[in-house]
Design a protein around this motif. Structure first.
Motif, PDB file in Angstrom:
ATOM      1  N   ILE A 173       0.872  -1.323   0.117  1.00 24.08           N
ATOM      2  CA  ILE A 173      -0.046   0.132   0.262  1.00 24.08           C
ATOM      3  C   ILE A 173       1.355   1.621   0.292  1.00 24.08           C
ATOM      4  O   ILE A 173       1.905   1.749   0.688  1.00 24.08           O
ATOM      5  CB  ILE A 173      -1.228  -0.331   1.705  1.00 24.08           C
ATOM      6  CG1 ILE A 173      -1.420  -1.610   1.776  1.00 24.08           C
ATOM      7  CG2 ILE A 173      -1.997   1.120   1.103  1.00 24.08           C
ATOM      8  CD1 ILE A 173      -2.110  -1.883  -0.099  1.00 24.08           C
ATOM      9  N   GLU A 174       0.612   2.282  -0.895  1.00 20.24           N
ATOM     10  CA  GLU A 174       1.369   3.515  -1.623  1.00 20.24           C
ATOM     11  C   GLU A 174       1.317   4.482  -1.095  1.00 20.24           C
ATOM     12  O   GLU A 174       2.263   5.734  -0.954  1.00 20.24           O
ATOM     13  CB  GLU A 174       2.197   2.792  -2.907  1.00 20.24           C
ATOM     14  CG  GLU A 174       2.790   1.619  -3.155  1.00 20.24           C
ATOM     15  CD  GLU A 174       3.414   1.652  -4.094  1.00 20.24           C
ATOM     16  OE1 GLU A 174       3.237   2.344  -5.115  1.00 20.24           O
ATOM     17  OE2 GLU A 174       3.452   0.267  -4.454  1.00 20.24           O
ATOM     18  N   PHE A 175      -0.724   4.910  -0.631  1.00 14.15           N
ATOM     19  CA  PHE A 175      -0.648   6.199  -0.851  1.00 14.15           C
ATOM     20  C   PHE A 175      -0.384   7.233   0.294  1.00 14.15           C
ATOM     21  O   PHE A 175       0.102   8.208  -0.335  1.00 14.15           O
ATOM     22  CB  PHE A 175      -2.561   6.488  -0.948  1.00 14.15           C
ATOM     23  CG  PHE A 175      -2.539   6.026   0.186  1.00 14.15           C
ATOM     24  CD1 PHE A 175      -2.967   6.513   1.157  1.00 14.15           C
ATOM     25  CD2 PHE A 175      -3.536   4.424   0.241  1.00 14.15           C
ATOM     26  CE1 PHE A 175      -3.595   6.224   2.239  1.00 14.15           C
ATOM     27  CE2 PHE A 175      -3.761   4.098   1.696  1.00 14.15           C
ATOM     28  CZ  PHE A 175      -3.964   4.713   2.641  1.00 14.15           C
ATOM     29  N   ARG A 176       0.098   6.630   1.612  1.00 17.69           N
ATOM     30  CA  ARG A 176       0.453   6.852   2.724  1.00 17.69           C
ATOM     31  C   ARG A 176       1.940   7.588   2.496  1.00 17.69           C
ATOM     32  O   ARG A 176       2.257   8.838   2.652  1.00 17.69           O
ATOM     33  CB  ARG A 176      -0.029   7.245   3.574  1.00 17.69           C
ATOM     34  CG  ARG A 176       0.556   7.566   5.572  1.00 17.69           C
ATOM     35  CD  ARG A 176      -0.499   6.863   6.420  1.00 17.69           C
ATOM     36  NE  ARG A 176       0.380   6.003   7.086  1.00 17.69           N
ATOM     37  CZ  ARG A 176      -0.297   4.685   7.160  1.00 17.69           C
ATOM     38  NH1 ARG A 176      -1.007   5.122   8.230  1.00 17.69           N
ATOM     39  NH2 ARG A 176       0.606   3.673   7.256  1.00 17.69           N
ATOM     40  N   ALA A 177       2.644   7.131   1.879  1.00 19.05           N
ATOM     41  CA  ALA A 177       3.889   7.159   1.583  1.00 19.05           C
ATOM     42  C   ALA A 177       4.677   7.594   0.521  1.00 19.05           C
ATOM     43  O   ALA A 177       5.644   8.814   0.573  1.00 19.05           O
ATOM     44  CB  ALA A 177       4.628   5.676   0.993  1.00 19.05           C
ATOM     45  N   SER A 178       4.252   7.937  -0.543  1.00 20.04           N
ATOM     46  CA  SER A 178       3.899   8.991  -1.848  1.00 20.04           C
ATOM     47  C   SER A 178       3.240  10.552  -1.000  1.00 20.04           C
ATOM     48  O   SER A 178       4.080  11.165  -1.297  1.00 20.04           O
ATOM     49  CB  SER A 178       3.206   8.347  -2.991  1.00 20.04           C
ATOM     50  OG  SER A 178       1.655   9.212  -2.403  1.00 20.04           O
ATOM     51  N   LEU A 179       2.344  10.635   0.231  1.00 21.68           N
ATOM     52  CA  LEU A 179       2.359  10.779   0.292  1.00 21.68           C
ATOM     53  C   LEU A 179       3.007  12.385   1.269  1.00 21.68           C
ATOM     54  O   LEU A 179       3.540  13.767   1.450  1.00 21.68           O
ATOM     55  CB  LEU A 179       1.213  11.654   0.917  1.00 21.68           C
ATOM     56  CG  LEU A 179       0.275  13.319   1.452  1.00 21.68           C
ATOM     57  CD1 LEU A 179      -0.143  13.630   0.846  1.00 21.68           C
ATOM     58  CD2 LEU A 179      -1.272  12.589   2.275  1.00 21.68           C
ATOM     59  N   LEU A 180       4.012  11.182   2.003  1.00 21.48           N
ATOM     60  CA  LEU A 180       4.737  11.473   3.235  1.00 21.48           C
ATOM     61  C   LEU A 180       6.448  12.238   2.387  1.00 21.48           C
ATOM     62  O   LEU A 180       6.515  13.051   3.188  1.00 21.48           O
ATOM     63  CB  LEU A 180       5.110  10.282   4.242  1.00 21.48           C
ATOM     64  CG  LEU A 180       4.049  10.204   4.961  1.00 21.48           C
ATOM     65  CD1 LEU A 180       4.863   8.736   5.748  1.00 21.48           C
ATOM     66  CD2 LEU A 180       4.032  10.765   6.767  1.00 21.48           C
ATOM     67  N   ALA A 181       6.403  11.854   1.489  1.00 22.62           N
ATOM     68  CA  ALA A 181       7.001  12.348   0.175  1.00 22.62           C
ATOM     69  C   ALA A 181       7.087  13.427   0.251  1.00 22.62           C
ATOM     70  O   ALA A 181       7.805  14.284  -0.291  1.00 22.62           O
ATOM     71  CB  ALA A 181       7.725  10.721  -0.717  1.00 22.62           C
ATOM     72  N   SER A 182       6.053  13.622  -0.176  1.00 19.01           N
ATOM     73  CA  SER A 182       5.524  14.855  -1.114  1.00 19.01           C
ATOM     74  C   SER A 182       5.613  15.973   0.569  1.00 19.01           C
ATOM     75  O   SER A 182       5.818  16.897   0.256  1.00 19.01           O
ATOM     76  CB  SER A 182       4.022  14.522  -1.129  1.00 19.01           C
ATOM     77  OG  SER A 182       3.636  13.602  -2.492  1.00 19.01           O
ATOM     78  N   GLY A 184       8.353  15.919   2.647  1.00 19.89           N
ATOM     79  CA  GLY A 184       9.462  16.151   2.515  1.00 19.89           C
ATOM     80  C   GLY A 184      10.290  14.794   3.173  1.00 19.89           C
ATOM     81  O   GLY A 184      11.513  15.190   3.297  1.00 19.89           O
ATOM     82  N   PHE A 185       9.909  13.271   2.953  1.00 22.22           N
ATOM     83  CA  PHE A 185      10.431  12.401   3.729  1.00 22.22           C
ATOM     84  C   PHE A 185      10.975  11.596   2.685  1.00 22.22           C
ATOM     85  O   PHE A 185       9.500  10.985   1.849  1.00 22.22           O
ATOM     86  CB  PHE A 185       9.378  11.933   4.677  1.00 22.22           C
ATOM     87  CG  PHE A 185       9.097  12.739   6.475  1.00 22.22           C
ATOM     88  CD1 PHE A 185      10.349  13.008   6.845  1.00 22.22           C
ATOM     89  CD2 PHE A 185       8.028  13.427   6.070  1.00 22.22           C
ATOM     90  CE1 PHE A 185       9.931  13.454   8.102  1.00 22.22           C
ATOM     91  CE2 PHE A 185       7.889  14.788   7.420  1.00 22.22           C
ATOM     92  CZ  PHE A 185       9.086  14.200   7.935  1.00 22.22           C
ATOM     93  N   ALA A 186      11.852  10.561   2.889  1.00 23.00           N
ATOM     94  CA  ALA A 186      12.298   9.684   2.113  1.00 23.00           C
ATOM     95  C   ALA A 186      11.649   8.419   2.579  1.00 23.00           C
ATOM     96  O   ALA A 186      12.236   8.228   3.671  1.00 23.00           O
ATOM     97  CB  ALA A 186      13.835   9.332   2.250  1.00 23.00           C
ATOM     98  N   THR A 187      10.998   7.827   1.845  1.00 20.10           N
ATOM     99  CA  THR A 187       9.609   6.271   2.749  1.00 20.10           C
ATOM    100  C   THR A 187       9.540   5.552   1.881  1.00 20.10           C
ATOM    101  O   THR A 187       9.074   6.037   0.975  1.00 20.10           O
ATOM    102  CB  THR A 187       8.493   7.885   2.352  1.00 20.10           C
ATOM    103  OG1 THR A 187       7.908   9.031   3.468  1.00 20.10           O
ATOM    104  CG2 THR A 187       7.307   6.961   3.092  1.00 20.10           C
ATOM    105  N   LEU A 188       9.541   4.673   2.448  1.00 19.05           N
ATOM    106  CA  LEU A 188       9.640   3.220   2.386  1.00 19.05           C
ATOM    107  C   LEU A 188       8.151   2.914   2.675  1.00 19.05           C
ATOM    108  O   LEU A 188       8.101   2.327   3.506  1.00 19.05           O
ATOM    109  CB  LEU A 188      10.363   2.971   2.791  1.00 19.05           C
ATOM    110  CG  LEU A 188      10.803   1.088   2.013  1.00 19.05           C
ATOM    111  CD1 LEU A 188      10.897   0.689   0.829  1.00 19.05           C
ATOM    112  CD2 LEU A 188      11.924   0.462   3.311  1.00 19.05           C
ATOM    113  N   ALA A 189       7.381   2.064   1.462  1.00 17.92           N
ATOM    114  CA  ALA A 189       6.402   1.529   1.783  1.00 17.92           C
ATOM    115  C   ALA A 189       7.210   0.017   1.563  1.00 17.92           C
ATOM    116  O   ALA A 189       6.975  -0.129   0.640  1.00 17.92           O
ATOM    117  CB  ALA A 189       5.067   1.810   0.596  1.00 17.92           C
TER     118      ALA A 189
END
Length: 421
Positions: A173-182, A184-189
């Motif tokens: 599931i990727e939608f929260r990770a992409s939003l966190l990256a938006s 400013g966080f490098a986010t691994l889903a």
């Protein structure tokens, strides 16, 4: 002529919109409708009655809804109260980079509510709700055992590293990770079962797998040159997120949304330590008149002396923990569990825990302006699961908690904060 004016028309999903209707008759009663069709073709819709002011205008920042899916002043209520036309559906964004959710906002004569006829349509506008900002990059991850997707913010970096975990839904599931990256966080889903070559189901929660994921993230050149990461996790994922905060020194900030502080269903194992789960109390299952199943009382009491073997030693966590709970969670007794975890920290002289508790919020607390998912099918059950919550207070909890999550991660993943650990 009636007109819907929305600003901005293109925005990230966690951004509020200013919605106005102009060109109506003074004090005219109209029906405002929001309609979204997801990637599977399922329709989500909300409908609310508003009355224009003396100038023939409605400004959702000031006007109170009179009836329909909610009442009162709720500027983003049309989004929070979206409901699936096909019952038991959950809104999930799959393609987070290439396409937004399109939401049609329309104004109808009030009679439309009873007839559904398009001849009562007065005006409409379509807005784009994106899960990734321009410039966010997605990298498919297959490193050693680790499976997932890494989202990198635009720019040179380096960026604070975060791992994003979901629960019993499995897969990636990727939608929260992409939003966190938006933000400013490098986010691994991170996937951990029911994905590619990972196990189809969970037997043992091996924290060494999650340690491998943390080491991979920390080794990435776009991640801050400090030896710590953050975690954002929900449900079963929050259970894992807390275990990682306990066992792994790399975790400086763990967000645990509606989870357990003990082994609940699976053995938790890290190197030579093993924590065995509580037993189920099947008579604690509740099925309501609609056949929806609530599981919030199906586990033994973790506070009983005979169950202390299942407790996570939360007092060993070196980083900070943010517990977020919905007081109307029907899936987990999350408020009681978070309070007990906080008390366990306190007994050991620790002050690194924070609890945010939201009346009216259910189990699936997601980014702002996501519609409440009250109930849906789950592969773990022969009946639909009841997640709980009420649309408007749940929406308010999502809006407030998201701001707190971003603040929490920024605070505890800064180099100055890391040096104090």
């Amino acid at each position: 002529m009636a007109q819907v004016i929305v600003h901005p028309k293109i925005a990230l999903v966690d951004e509020p919109l200013h919605i106005r209707v102009t060109g109506l008759l003074p004090y005219q009663l109209v029906l405002l409708q929001a309609k979204l069709t997801d990637e599977k073709g399922e329709i989500f819709q909300s409908q609310v009655f508003y009355k224009a002011d003396e100038g023939g205008e409605i400004d959702l920042e000031h006007a109170a809804a009179l009836g329909g899916d909610y009442i009162g002043i709720h500027p983003m209520g049309l989004f929070c109260s979206l409901k699936p036309k096909k019952l038991l559906s959950r809104l999930l964004k799959r393609d987070v980079l290439n396409s937004p959710f399109l939401v049609q906002l329309s104004v109808h004569d009030s009679q439309c509510f009873f007839t559904g006829s398009s001849k009562f349509l007065k005006t409409s506008e379509t807005v784009e709700r994106w899960y990734s900002a321009p410039g966010v990059k997605r990298i498919q991850i297959r490193e050693g055992r680790v499976r997932g997707a890494l989202f990198l913010p635009p720019g040179e970096g380096p960026f604070p590293g975060v791992i994003d975990l979901f629960g019993g839904i499995g897969g990636l599931i990727e939608f929260r990770a992409s939003l966190l990256a938006s933000r400013g966080f490098a986010t691994l889903a991170l996937a951990y079962f029911a994905y590619e070559d990972l196990p189809k189901a969970i037997d043992i929660l091996d924290i060494e797998y999650f340690e491998e994921a943390a080491n991979f993230l920390l080794s990435h050149p776009k991640v801050c040159l400090v030896p710590t990461i953050g975690i954002v996790s929900v449900s079963l994922g929050a259970h894992i997120g807390l275990a990682r905060a306990v066992f792994l020194k790399q975790v400086a900030a763990a967000v645990c949304i509606n989870g357990f502080y003990f082994a609940a269903e699976h053995i938790i194992k890290y190197r030579n330590e093993t924590i065995h789960p509580l037993n189920y109390v099947l008579e604690g299952i509740r099925i309501n008149d609609l056949g929806l199943m609530a599981l919030s009382n199906v586990l033994e009491n973790p506070q009983e002396e005979t169950n202390k073997h299942a407790l996570l030693p939360v007092e060993r966590a070196q980083g900070h923990i943010l517990f977020i709970v919905g007081e109307k969670d029907q899936n987990i007794n999350s408020k009681a569990y978070a309070e007990q975890a906080m008390e366990q920290l306190k007994r050991h002289g620790k002050s690194n825990g924070t609890l945010l508790s939201y009346p009216g919020a259910g189990h699936l607390i997601e980014p702002p302006y996501s519609p409440l998912c009250l109930t849906s099918w789950s592969h773990i059950s022969v009946r639909p699961l009841l997640w709980g919550g009420e649309a408007i207070p749940h929406g308010e909890a999502q809006e407030h908690s998201w701001k707190e999550i971003l603040k929490f991660l920024k605070c505890h993943l800064s180099p100055a904060s890391i040096s104090k650990l």
